[in-house]
Design an enzyme around this catalytic site. Structure first.
Site, PDB file in Angstrom:
ATOM      1  N   SER A 126       0.839  -1.203   0.000  1.00 59.63           N
ATOM      2  CA  SER A 126       0.000   0.000   0.000  1.00 59.63           C
ATOM      3  C   SER A 126       0.867   1.243   0.000  1.00 59.63           C
ATOM      4  O   SER A 126       1.983   1.241   0.532  1.00 59.63           O
ATOM      5  CB  SER A 126      -0.851  -0.032   1.273  1.00 59.63           C
ATOM      6  OG  SER A 126      -1.447   1.224   1.502  1.00 59.63           O
ATOM      7  N   TYR A 150      -1.633  -0.869  11.049  1.00 56.36           N
ATOM      8  CA  TYR A 150      -1.898  -1.444   9.718  1.00 56.36           C
ATOM      9  C   TYR A 150      -0.713  -1.195   8.787  1.00 56.36           C
ATOM     10  O   TYR A 150      -0.200  -2.106   8.127  1.00 56.36           O
ATOM     11  CB  TYR A 150      -3.185  -0.842   9.115  1.00 56.36           C
ATOM     12  CG  TYR A 150      -3.330  -1.126   7.637  1.00 56.36           C
ATOM     13  CD1 TYR A 150      -3.617  -2.413   7.188  1.00 56.36           C
ATOM     14  CD2 TYR A 150      -3.146  -0.114   6.682  1.00 56.36           C
ATOM     15  CE1 TYR A 150      -3.730  -2.682   5.821  1.00 56.36           C
ATOM     16  CE2 TYR A 150      -3.254  -0.369   5.326  1.00 56.36           C
ATOM     17  CZ  TYR A 150      -3.551  -1.660   4.905  1.00 56.36           C
ATOM     18  OH  TYR A 150      -3.645  -1.932   3.553  1.00 56.36           O
ATOM     19  N   LYS A 154       2.166  -3.812   6.779  1.00 60.68           N
ATOM     20  CA  LYS A 154       2.525  -3.838   5.345  1.00 60.68           C
ATOM     21  C   LYS A 154       4.034  -3.660   5.199  1.00 60.68           C
ATOM     22  O   LYS A 154       4.672  -4.347   4.412  1.00 60.68           O
ATOM     23  CB  LYS A 154       1.778  -2.734   4.593  1.00 60.68           C
ATOM     24  CG  LYS A 154       0.286  -2.990   4.458  1.00 60.68           C
ATOM     25  CD  LYS A 154       0.007  -4.135   3.503  1.00 60.68           C
ATOM     26  CE  LYS A 154      -1.380  -4.709   3.679  1.00 60.68           C
ATOM     27  NZ  LYS A 154      -1.628  -5.936   2.943  1.00 60.68           N
TER      28      LYS A 154
END
Ligand code: NAD
Ligand code: UD1
Length: 341
Positions: A126, A150, A154
């Site tokens: 992302s 989050y 990643k």
């Protein structure tokens, strides 16, 4: 050349669109999804859009015995790994669930792949790994940092994959860094179906347009941007899906021990108010909004330098903001409650 692709999280928003394109391009596809953020109805709809057979296994990437059986029963040649949790706010409330699912799950999957000798891997990363960018547009070599659990998951997965590439033989890996995926399949039968109140702009706007929600809160109009609202690089999910096919084709032609990070974005930034206007045009509905305080952790502007995708993969986004709004609106009006009846 036809591949047998394991698609984890293939019943979800981006996975579903990618699966349809993979099958329709002649690949054999097995989906592994625990349906924690998707629906069996999505699967039925995906199958209807596919011109060939589709194999679905309901299960969890954190289940090693299931993975071992899956790789021994199926002649998988590549894995596209979408499965994971993706809500920033929730990740702050439940960090351990995010680390367990996104980092633990990815590690389990990679171990099972290593054991089975399957080493072609496409990872859903992302633009969140760029944190608050120092320069724009954002190239793949921009510094990486994160501001929430989050984003950390990643970035940690990217580091794990980099270590794998550095230390183990035979892996071919692409880190696809998505900017802001929106839109839906042109049929209006599959799309994004967020549980509860949407966190992201496009699903919120489309639910206001359909009357499911009253008013959009615009989070800040005092950013240093063209109209003061946040600017993002929205990319149509069908373009994104095509990017995965291009990434797969690219990897198949590469020698062992390849790792590339590639941005998937349009290269264009759109403000919140520009998106609202475009959606009003597409839907013919008014989108009432109010200016609210900035959302904590938000950045002013984020858009991709998408040249590496073009030069390496021969891929570039072709859909316009109008396409994104038209297709989202078709999906929203045909499915006011998403996949929920
Ligand atoms: P999604 O939630 O719609 O799809 C994820 C799918 O994975 C769901 O179907 C869910 O049921 C499944 N899943 C979750 N945990 C699992 C597990 N442990 N085992 C098996 N299945 C599991 O999300 P999406 O928008 O399609 O995103 C796909 C991937 O792309 C995610 O990894 C996400 O972090 C990443 N990504 C998404 C965006 C975005 O804005 N949508 C942006 C950048 C990156
Ligand atoms: C969000 C995630 C990010 C993820 C990205 C990809 C957060 C804090 N960040 O970022 O980690 O990689 O999605 O999809 O969730 N906005 C409003 N009102 C709303 C919703 C959003 O004004 O109700 C604004 C935001 O302030 C922002 C823009 O719309 O300026 C886009 O927001 P959103 O869709 O949540 O995406 P990102 O902020 O890019």
């Amino acid at each position: 050349m036809s591949q047998h692709v394991l698609v984890t999280g293939g019943a979800g928003f981006i996975g579903s669109h990618t699966v349809v394109q993979l099958v329709n391009a002649g690949h054999q596809v097995t989906i592994l999804d625990n349906l924690s953020n998707s629906s069996i109805i999505a699967l039925e709809r995906i199958k209807k859009l596919c011109t060939g057979p589709l194999d679905f296994i309901e299960g969890d990437i954190r289940n090693p015995s299931l993975l071992e059986k899956l790789f021994s029963d199926h002649d998988i040649t590549a894995v596209i790994h979408f499965a994971g949790l993706k809500a920033v706010g929730e990740s702050v409330e439940k960090p351990l669930e995010y680390y367990e699912n996104n980092v633990g799950g990815t590690t389990q999957l990679l171990k099972a792949m290593q054991h089975a000798g399957v080493k072609t891997f496409i990872f859903s990363s992302s633009a969140t790994v760029y944190g608050d960018p120092e320069t724009l547009p954002i190239t793949e070599d921009s510094p990486r940092s994160t501001t929430n659990p989050y984003g950390q998951t990643k970035l940690m997965c990217e580091h794990i994959l980099e270590d794998l590439d550095q230390t183990q033989d035979g892996w071919k890996i692409i880190l696809l860094r998505y900017f802001n995926p929106v839109g839906a399949h042109i049929s209006g039968t599959i799309g994004e179906s967020p549980a509860g109140t949407p966190n992201n702009l496009m699903p919120f706007v489309s639910q206001v347009a359909s009357g499911r929600r009253d008013t959009l809160s615009v989070f800040g109009n005092d950013y240093p941007t063209k109209d003061g609202t946040g600017v993002r690089d929205y990319i149509h999910v069908e373009d994104l899906a095509e990017g995965h096919l291009a990434a797969l084709n690219y990897l198949l032609e590469q020698p062992d021990n390849t790792l590339q990070a590639i941005n998937l974005g349009t290269g264009k930034g759109i403000s919140v108010l520009e998106l609202v206007n475009a959606f009003e045009q597409a839907s013919g509905q008014q989108i009432p909004y109010q200016i609210s305080p900035r959302r904590s952790g938000d950045i002013a502007t984020c858009y991709a330098d998408a040249t590496r995708a073009k030069s390496l993969l021969g891929w570039q986004a072709t859909k316009t903001v109008e396409d994104m709004c038209n297709d989202t609106w078709r999906w929203q009006s045909q499915n006011p409650n998403g996949y929920d009846a």
